[in-house]
Design a protein around this motif. Structure first.
Motif, PDB file in Angstrom:
ATOM      1  N   ARG A   1     -42.148  13.230  43.919  1.00  0.00           N
ATOM      2  CA  ARG A   1     -42.899  13.689  42.764  1.00  0.00           C
ATOM      3  C   ARG A   1     -44.317  13.136  42.836  1.00  0.00           C
ATOM      4  NH1 ARG A   1     -39.490  12.479  37.569  1.00  0.00           N
ATOM      5  NH2 ARG A   1     -41.236  13.606  36.661  1.00  0.00           N
ATOM      6  N   VAL A   2     -45.268  13.971  42.536  1.00  0.00           N
ATOM      7  CA  VAL A   2     -46.673  13.576  42.576  1.00  0.00           C
ATOM      8  C   VAL A   2     -46.932  12.496  41.525  1.00  0.00           C
ATOM      9  CG1 VAL A   2     -49.037  14.412  42.294  1.00  0.00           C
ATOM     10  CG2 VAL A   2     -47.328  15.862  43.385  1.00  0.00           C
ATOM     11  N   ASN A   3     -47.729  11.531  41.885  1.00  0.00           N
ATOM     12  CA  ASN A   3     -48.119  10.422  41.004  1.00  0.00           C
ATOM     13  C   ASN A   3     -46.933   9.586  40.531  1.00  0.00           C
ATOM     14  OD1 ASN A   3     -50.866  10.979  41.159  1.00  0.00           O
ATOM     15  ND2 ASN A   3     -50.758  12.425  39.471  1.00  0.00           N
ATOM     16  N   GLN A   4     -45.857   9.550  41.288  1.00  0.00           N
ATOM     17  CA  GLN A   4     -44.694   8.771  40.905  1.00  0.00           C
ATOM     18  C   GLN A   4     -44.434   7.605  41.855  1.00  0.00           C
ATOM     19  OE1 GLN A   4     -42.919   9.283  37.994  1.00  0.00           O
ATOM     20  NE2 GLN A   4     -44.585  10.707  37.606  1.00  0.00           N
ATOM     21  N   ASP A   5     -45.351   7.361  42.792  1.00  0.00           N
ATOM     22  CA  ASP A   5     -45.186   6.220  43.681  1.00  0.00           C
ATOM     23  C   ASP A   5     -45.223   4.936  42.862  1.00  0.00           C
ATOM     24  OD1 ASP A   5     -45.138   7.920  45.853  1.00  0.00           O
ATOM     25  OD2 ASP A   5     -47.272   7.693  46.288  1.00  0.00           O
TER      26      ASP A   5
END
Length: 89
Positions: free
Chosen positions: A28-32
């Motif tokens: 998921r984008v920006n979920q690191d």
């Protein structure tokens, strides 16, 4: 499969495209996650622990939820302020 073939298959909407995806590498984008350390006074930690125990979650969970809620509220407030400033009033 070429990207154009995948796009056409998706656009048609008649076939399931999930089988053509390698979901093992999906993210998921920006979920690191990024680890940080924050120092709080003892009374804050004790208050967090009491509230976390009251609702049945961990200290880390309550901190995350409260921070996300606050950041989302701030984003809404900034958006509303921009809209109000831009409408000429």
């Amino acid at each position: 499969m070429k990207a154009s073939d995948f796009d056409a298959k998706f656009a048609e909407g008649q076939e399931d495209i999930v089988e053509d995806l390698d979901l093992s590498t999906a993210r998921r984008v920006n979920q690191d996650q990024k680890r940080i350390n924050v120092d709080f006074p003892a009374w804050v930690v004790e208050s967090l622990d009491r509230e976390a125990a009251r609702i049945g979650v961990t200290r880390q969970s309550i901190i995350k939820v409260w921070l996300v809620e606050r950041l989302q509220a701030e984003a809404v407030n900034q958006s509303l302020n921009r809209d109000a400033a831009g409408d000429g009033h």
